[in-house]
Design an enzyme around this catalytic site. Structure first.
Site, short mmCIF file in Angstrom:
data_model
loop_
_atom_site.label_atom_id
_atom_site.label_comp_id
_atom_site.label_asym_id
_atom_site.label_seq_id
_atom_site.Cartn_x
_atom_site.Cartn_y
_atom_site.Cartn_z
N ARG A 236 -4.82 6.59 -1.27
CA ARG A 236 -5.33 5.22 -1.14
C ARG A 236 -4.40 4.37 -0.27
O ARG A 236 -4.69 4.09 0.88
CB ARG A 236 -5.52 4.61 -2.55
CG ARG A 236 -6.47 3.43 -2.62
CD ARG A 236 -5.86 2.11 -2.25
NE ARG A 236 -4.62 1.83 -2.95
CZ ARG A 236 -3.74 0.90 -2.61
NH1 ARG A 236 -3.97 0.12 -1.58
NH2 ARG A 236 -2.65 0.73 -3.30
N CYS B 98 3.59 0.46 8.07
CA CYS B 98 3.66 -0.91 7.58
C CYS B 98 2.84 -1.79 8.52
O CYS B 98 3.14 -1.87 9.70
CB CYS B 98 5.10 -1.39 7.55
SG CYS B 98 5.26 -3.08 6.95
#
Lengths: 336, 305
Positions: free
Chosen positions: B20, B245
């Site tokens: 996920r 990120c």
């Protein structure tokens, strides 16, 4: 900029951690301390990029670039920069230009530039080239010693004693290294008592500091704690340093453990230069930038400017045409 | 002075968020089949919790558009839990319909982050979650709560531990069985981690806490170590260190499960995870994504000695 000589302050000594295999819900390691982890106020960084780092980079770097690297590092606030190695160029071609490098660098007044000297021959060459501090390299593993420097641990210690005696005469400080402190690529796990034996020998011979190296980066906080617990019984923690490799990503956690146990000297390499010769393609030295980020984030002083360090990392990676291994540099938008 | 009593747990539960959180932050969209295969391989590696997908609108998160298919396609190993994210009641209902038996909700410790990320204030988000909690209780579905930006926010910068504690407490009182504290942009260091955990553990029992550390600045394992020393025994991580990120392009994101497991096993802590099988799952998904693993353990292990 801080003067390191004044600074090696209280290495807080925690109560010794207890490492036991209990049953049920016993903690495996409990720091039975004052209820707080105390960390050193100041940590000295020993920058090994130009030597340990470059030594393990495939591409041979021109002397000019090495000199520039060291000069730039000299402006970051570091107080110790390992400049080169007086080993035979047959063994370590990258360090063939040791004399030119040592003579070419700008020697900053607040910085020391130790060089590796495996034996008397190397020591004399180093002295002739203007070295004012040297380092000797022992191993906690017999097999590694034989394979790496072609002699037993005992034989290597005898060689180092010669160097130490000559160094004493010349008032040259000597740093000792113990490799394979947390594991050996040939022998596997290493008994902490062996590390202690070698560290103690180097210290008693006259090394002012002993750097304990996790040469293949296999150590974890547990093995680091167990090893330091053993070594600090014989060598004062203020005379110890840790040299952690990040091959398995464990370096910062291991360094943190060492700090918790009172160590206040950490070796690292700008941009994490230097792969691991025993695990081709993986990383080696821990990045100075990442260490600084952690220390500064914890309020620990180092005297080193992180932004300047990142810039130096950019420079050397560009020269080597490689990406940085430093996560901090990557995050801060390093172009490489 | 940070005061705490360190005692490292004997057992740590790993919450695997690769399928996920990891995939969500990977540029390459992978087909449902690949996701299913990944989750099945992870199920075989000994993990007990694998976050399978997210019931958010595919408009926002295209990678999770195949949420139904994935949920229905995975093999449910007995003893393994497959929580899914549910941002609101609608998502919750869809999740239950797809067969989910555990869900997760996401709060933030930073107002700005909440507004920018999910378009409402922290308070408003908590109210939405109350709705989910009511429905979940009625359906007997356990709910895990996440708090993001616990050690720093990309917009606000420093985040006060008291704020983190406030949100964590709220989620816990609402009925979340576990609160995962996320260093969303990986800026935290061990000092900040201790300070934050000290504040939170005053209002939520440490046994109900988890840490979700990002490795953007290489600090994850050190932060996790400190959390363990403070009694935290649940760690989130992502196989292969999947998921960059979104706030620092090119930088890493989630901490790699392989590297966490290596550290924990080295400390003598049990996880139930078979590291070689885990690495196989990592190798599989990295191959599918045509990317290199972010796990140093995998890099080192797959190299010739």
């Amino acid at each position: 900029m801080q003067n390191v000589k004044d600074s090696l302050l209280h290495c807080h000594r925690l109560d010794k951690p207890i490492f036991r295999r209990g049953s049920g819900n016993d903690p495996l390691i409990s720091f039975q301390s004052l209820g707080a982890h105390e960390y050193p106020e100041f940590v000295k960084i020993v920058e090994v990029g130009p030597r340990d780092g470059l030594q393990n980079e495939k591409e041979i770097v021109p002397t000019e670039v090495k000199v520039q690297l060291i000069d730039r590092l000299s402006d970051t606030g570091l107080s110790v920069i390992e400049a080169t190695s007086f080993v035979s160029s047959k063994w370590v071609p990258q360090m063939a230009d040791h004399t030119e490098v040592l003579q070419g660098i700008r020697k900053s007044p607040n910085v020391r530039y130790p060089v590796l000297t495996p034996n008397m021959h190397g020591f004399q060459n180093a002295l002739a080239a203007g070295a004012t501090e040297v380092a000797v390299f022992g191993s906690a593993s017999e097999t590694f010693s034989r394979k790496n420097i072609n002699c037993s641990i005992d034989e290597s210690m005898l060689r180092f004693e010669e160097v130490l005696n000559a160094a004493k005469d010349q008032q040259i400080p000597v740093r000792g290294y113990v490799s394979c402190a947390l594991g050996c690529p040939h022998e596997g796990p290493i008994d902490p008592s062996k590390v202690t034996e070698v560290a103690k020998r180097l210290y008693e011979m006259g090394c002012y500091e002993v750097s304990l190296g996790d040469t293949v980066g296999v150590g974890t906080p547990g093995s680091m704690a167990a090893m330091l617990r053993s070594v600090t019984r014989e060598v004062p923690c203020r005379a110890l340093a840790v040299h952690c490799h990040d091959t398995y990503g464990q370096a910062l956690a291991n360094i943190l453990t060492a700090l918790q146990m009172g160590v206040c000297v950490v070796d690292s390499a700008v941009a994490g230069l230097g792969g691991c010769p025993y695990a081709q393609g993986s990383s080696g030295n821990v990045s100075t930038e990442d260490v600084l980020y952690m220390l500064h984030g914890m309020g620990i002083q180092t005297g080193v400017d992180l932004s300047k360090m990142i810039a130096v990392g950019d420079f050397i990676c560009h020269s080597l045409n490689r990406k940085t291994n430093s996560r901090v540099a990557q995050a801060r938008g390093s172009q490489l | 002075i940070i005061k705490y009593f360190g005692s490292i747990p004997r057992r740590v539960k790993i919450v695997e968020v690769g399928p996920r959180d990891g995939l969500q932050n990977e540029k390459t969209i992978v087909p449902a089949e690949t996701k299913i295969r990944l989750i099945d391989m992870l199920s075989d590696s000994g993990l007990s919790v694998i976050e399978a997908t997210s019931f958010v609108s595919p408009k926002w998160v295209p990678q999770m558009a195949d949420q139904m298919e994935v949920m229905k396609g995975i093999r449910r190993k007995p003893g393994v839990s497959y929580p899914v994210l549910t941002p609101n009641l609608k998502g919750f209902q869809a999740a239950v319909e797809a067969g989910a038996s555990e869900v997760a909700i996401f709060g933030a410790a930073s107002e700005l982050f909440s507004k920018k990320n999910i378009n409402c204030s922290v308070e408003e988000s908590l109210q939405r979650f109350e709705q989910v909690m009511v429905a979940a209780k009625a359906a007997g579905v356990p709910v895990r709560g996440y708090v993001s930006c616990v050690l720093g926010c990309p917009y606000e910068g420093k985040v006060a531990p008291a704020k983190v504690a406030k949100v964590a407490k709220r989620l816990y009182s609402m009925g979340c069985y576990e609160i995962s504290l996320g260093d969303t942009i990986g800026v935290g260091t061990p000092g900040g981690m201790s300070e934050m955990l000290e504040a939170v553990s005053k209002v939520v029992p440490v046994g109900a806490l988890a840490v979700h550390c990002h490795d953007t600045y290489g600090q994850a394992l050190a932060n996790i170590l400190v959390a363990l020393q403070m009694g935290v025994s649940v760690v989130d991580s992502s196989v292969g260190g999947l998921g960059g990120c979104p706030y620092a392009q090119g930088a890493s994101g989630n901490v790699a499960t392989e590297d966490v497991v290596y550290m924990l096993h080295g400390l003598g802590i049990q996880t139930g995870v078979d590291l070689p099988k885990l690495m196989d799952a990592g190798a599989f998904i990295c191959h599918s994504l045509n990317r290199r693993t972010s796990s140093k353990v995998s890099q080192a292990t797959h190299c010739k000695l």
